[in-house]
Design a protein around this motif. Structure first.
Motif, PDB file in Angstrom:
ATOM      1  N   GLU A  15      87.576  61.589  11.097  1.00 24.68           N
ATOM      2  CA  GLU A  15      86.522  61.212  12.028  1.00 24.68           C
ATOM      3  C   GLU A  15      86.612  59.730  12.383  1.00 24.68           C
ATOM      4  O   GLU A  15      86.674  58.876  11.504  1.00 24.68           O
ATOM      5  N   ARG A  16      86.623  59.460  13.671  1.00 29.44           N
ATOM      6  CA  ARG A  16      86.540  58.097  14.191  1.00 29.44           C
ATOM      7  C   ARG A  16      85.514  58.097  15.319  1.00 29.44           C
ATOM      8  O   ARG A  16      85.292  59.114  15.977  1.00 29.44           O
ATOM      9  N   TRP A  17      84.893  56.950  15.537  1.00 30.84           N
ATOM     10  CA  TRP A  17      83.950  56.808  16.640  1.00 30.84           C
ATOM     11  C   TRP A  17      84.594  55.974  17.730  1.00 30.84           C
ATOM     12  O   TRP A  17      85.134  54.897  17.457  1.00 30.84           O
ATOM     13  N   TRP A  18      84.580  56.497  18.967  1.00 35.17           N
ATOM     14  CA  TRP A  18      85.089  55.777  20.121  1.00 35.17           C
ATOM     15  C   TRP A  18      83.902  55.136  20.834  1.00 35.17           C
ATOM     16  O   TRP A  18      82.960  55.833  21.236  1.00 35.17           O
ATOM     17  N   VAL A  19      83.941  53.816  20.998  1.00 33.25           N
ATOM     18  CA  VAL A  19      82.822  53.097  21.602  1.00 33.25           C
ATOM     19  C   VAL A  19      83.353  52.061  22.585  1.00 33.25           C
ATOM     20  O   VAL A  19      84.486  51.570  22.443  1.00 33.25           O
ATOM     21  N   PRO A  20      82.567  51.693  23.597  1.00 30.53           N
ATOM     22  CA  PRO A  20      82.969  50.570  24.455  1.00 30.53           C
ATOM     23  C   PRO A  20      83.166  49.319  23.601  1.00 30.53           C
ATOM     24  O   PRO A  20      82.379  49.045  22.680  1.00 30.53           O
ATOM     25  N   ALA A  21      84.200  48.568  23.880  1.00 32.07           N
ATOM     26  CA  ALA A  21      84.541  47.414  23.039  1.00 32.07           C
ATOM     27  C   ALA A  21      83.377  46.444  22.823  1.00 32.07           C
ATOM     28  O   ALA A  21      83.188  45.956  21.706  1.00 32.07           O
ATOM     29  N   PRO A  22      82.551  46.159  23.838  1.00 29.99           N
ATOM     30  CA  PRO A  22      81.439  45.228  23.589  1.00 29.99           C
ATOM     31  C   PRO A  22      80.382  45.791  22.633  1.00 29.99           C
ATOM     32  O   PRO A  22      79.513  45.038  22.177  1.00 29.99           O
ATOM     33  N   CYS A  23      80.440  47.096  22.349  1.00 27.89           N
ATOM     34  CA  CYS A  23      79.419  47.728  21.503  1.00 27.89           C
ATOM     35  C   CYS A  23      79.952  48.102  20.125  1.00 27.89           C
ATOM     36  O   CYS A  23      79.372  48.942  19.434  1.00 27.89           O
ATOM     37  N   ALA A  24      81.065  47.478  19.716  1.00 24.98           N
ATOM     38  CA  ALA A  24      81.721  47.889  18.474  1.00 24.98           C
ATOM     39  C   ALA A  24      81.045  47.352  17.223  1.00 24.98           C
ATOM     40  O   ALA A  24      81.224  47.913  16.135  1.00 24.98           O
ATOM     41  N   ALA A  25      80.282  46.268  17.331  1.00 24.65           N
ATOM     42  CA  ALA A  25      79.676  45.657  16.145  1.00 24.65           C
ATOM     43  C   ALA A  25      78.412  46.413  15.738  1.00 24.65           C
ATOM     44  O   ALA A  25      77.491  46.582  16.534  1.00 24.65           O
ATOM     45  N   LEU A  26      78.398  46.895  14.485  1.00 18.23           N
ATOM     46  CA  LEU A  26      77.237  47.606  13.959  1.00 18.23           C
ATOM     47  C   LEU A  26      76.423  46.741  13.004  1.00 18.23           C
ATOM     48  O   LEU A  26      75.199  46.882  12.917  1.00 18.23           O
ATOM     49  N   GLU A  27      77.101  45.888  12.251  1.00 16.33           N
ATOM     50  CA  GLU A  27      76.419  44.989  11.319  1.00 16.33           C
ATOM     51  C   GLU A  27      77.371  43.824  10.972  1.00 16.33           C
ATOM     52  O   GLU A  27      78.583  43.967  11.119  1.00 16.33           O
ATOM     53  N   PRO A  28      76.853  42.687  10.579  1.00 18.16           N
ATOM     54  CA  PRO A  28      75.426  42.362  10.429  1.00 18.16           C
ATOM     55  C   PRO A  28      74.703  42.184  11.768  1.00 18.16           C
ATOM     56  O   PRO A  28      73.486  42.251  11.819  1.00 18.16           O
ATOM     57  N   HIS A  29      75.491  41.978  12.863  1.00 16.79           N
ATOM     58  CA  HIS A  29      74.870  41.910  14.180  1.00 16.79           C
ATOM     59  C   HIS A  29      75.017  43.252  14.862  1.00 16.79           C
ATOM     60  O   HIS A  29      76.108  43.812  14.926  1.00 16.79           O
ATOM     61  N   CYS A  30      73.940  43.794  15.370  1.00 11.14           N
ATOM     62  CA  CYS A  30      73.950  45.097  16.032  1.00 11.14           C
ATOM     63  C   CYS A  30      74.086  44.899  17.534  1.00 11.14           C
ATOM     64  O   CYS A  30      73.151  44.438  18.197  1.00 11.14           O
ATOM     65  N   SER A  31      75.285  45.212  18.064  1.00 13.18           N
ATOM     66  CA  SER A  31      75.516  45.056  19.496  1.00 13.18           C
ATOM     67  C   SER A  31      74.947  46.248  20.271  1.00 13.18           C
ATOM     68  O   SER A  31      74.773  47.336  19.738  1.00 13.18           O
ATOM     69  N   CYS A  32      74.643  46.003  21.535  1.00  7.57           N
ATOM     70  CA  CYS A  32      74.195  47.057  22.464  1.00  7.57           C
ATOM     71  C   CYS A  32      72.971  47.816  21.953  1.00  7.57           C
ATOM     72  O   CYS A  32      72.846  49.024  22.151  1.00  7.57           O
ATOM     73  N   ALA A  33      72.078  47.106  21.282  1.00  2.52           N
ATOM     74  CA  ALA A  33      70.854  47.735  20.813  1.00  2.52           C
ATOM     75  C   ALA A  33      69.800  47.673  21.915  1.00  2.52           C
ATOM     76  O   ALA A  33      69.894  46.879  22.861  1.00  2.52           O
ATOM     77  N   ARG A  34      68.809  48.525  21.820  1.00  2.81           N
ATOM     78  CA  ARG A  34      67.718  48.507  22.783  1.00  2.81           C
ATOM     79  C   ARG A  34      67.015  47.151  22.722  1.00  2.81           C
ATOM     80  O   ARG A  34      66.925  46.527  21.662  1.00  2.81           O
ATOM     81  N   SER A  35      66.523  46.705  23.860  1.00  2.00           N
ATOM     82  CA  SER A  35      65.895  45.387  23.937  1.00  2.00           C
ATOM     83  C   SER A  35      64.723  45.295  22.976  1.00  2.00           C
ATOM     84  O   SER A  35      63.987  46.268  22.771  1.00  2.00           O
ATOM     85  N   GLY A  36      64.604  44.144  22.388  1.00  2.00           N
ATOM     86  CA  GLY A  36      63.505  43.909  21.474  1.00  2.00           C
ATOM     87  C   GLY A  36      63.813  44.287  20.035  1.00  2.00           C
ATOM     88  O   GLY A  36      62.978  44.120  19.155  1.00  2.00           O
ATOM     89  N   LEU A  37      65.037  44.798  19.754  1.00  2.00           N
ATOM     90  CA  LEU A  37      65.391  45.206  18.392  1.00  2.00           C
ATOM     91  C   LEU A  37      66.315  44.165  17.771  1.00  2.00           C
ATOM     92  O   LEU A  37      67.037  43.486  18.464  1.00  2.00           O
TER      93      LEU A  37
END
Length: 257
Positions: free
Chosen positions: A235-257
């Motif tokens: 299993e791998r997740w394919w994501v747009p490159a600007p949205c690849a960071a999950l932690e410690p910074h969460c990219s492409c999150a809903r505004s205000g999060l």
């Protein structure tokens, strides 16, 4: 694996890339989220991707969620139609509407999701995942004569179904909220193909075959399951490159999060 052409429908313009072994151009493959922070980041994604098929049969990723009307199942026969309505935690039912205005029936306490045909009979996958509930089953609607039905519980599922695809004459592949399962429509035998603890966060909602594996629509991107020697899937997740960071910074999150 045979190369495939990808048609990626983006908000601004269509982007076309080739090759089924790698993500489309501008996308990257990342490991599935495992930490609570990573799972929360996926859940908070402001993006969602639906996997379908283009007119030429190639897999297609479209940003945005598939519409899910209450009417989830519509199987039309010569003398009537089986209709399945699903209101999630608020309940659902399956009803038979004969063309000649004859006797109707309703099957209550079910949550129909999707249907297929097998030897002229309707087979319906139903189930619910909500709060502490996660269950599913396969129902077969058999014609007894011109007016009567016999309903069999063909199989029990250990998780709620989301979508399904036929593979051959007898096999029905089910996308579940936490993985994949295969159901044999002649015997009702169920085989778990894949189990994943993190798909709840991704809110999976669509599936298409890709080579010897699968591509699954999800929040943030798509989940790629690639068959491995000896059985099972990588299993791998394919994501747009600007949205690849999950932690410690969460990219492409809903505004205000």
């Amino acid at each position: 694996m045979t190369a495939m052409t990808w048609m990626l429908a983006a908000a601004a313009a269509a982007v076309v890339a080739t090759g089924g072994d790698a993500p489309p151009s501008g996308w990257v493959a990342i490991d599935p989220p495992r930490s609570e922070a990573g799972l929360q980041c996926v859940n908070d994604s402001r993006q969602a991707w639906f996997v379908g098929r283009a007119a030429d049969g190639t897999p297609e990723l479209r940003e945005g969620r598939r519409e899910r009307p209450a009417l989830r199942v519509r199987e039309v026969f010569d003398d009537g139609a089986l209709l399945g309505y699903n209101h999630g935690e608020f309940g659902g039912w399956i009803q038979w509407l004969p063309r000649d205005g004859g006797a109707r029936f309703e099957q209550r306490q079910v949550d129909p999701v999707t249907a297929t045909r097998y030897r002229g009979e309707a087979v319906i996958a139903e189930g619910l995942a909500h709060m502490g509930v996660n269950r599913g089953s396969i129902l077969r609607f058999e014609r007894r004569d011109g007016r009567r039905w016999r309903i069999h519980r063909l199989a029990e599922l250990d998780a709620a179904p989301v979508a399904a695809l036929r593979r051959g004459d007898k096999e029905w592949v089910l996308l579940l909220v936490d993985g994949l399962a295969s159901v044999q429509l002649d015997s009702g035998r169920v085989q778990r193909l894949h189990r994943a603890r993190d798909w709840f966060a991704g809110r999976v909602d669509s599936i298409q075959p890709l080579g010897d594996g699968w591509l699954i629509g999800s929040a943030r991107g798509a989940i790629r399951l690639e068959a491995v020697a000896g059985g099972g899937y990588r299993e791998r997740w394919w994501v747009p490159a600007p949205c690849a960071a999950l932690e410690p910074h969460c990219s492409c999150a809903r505004s205000g999060l």
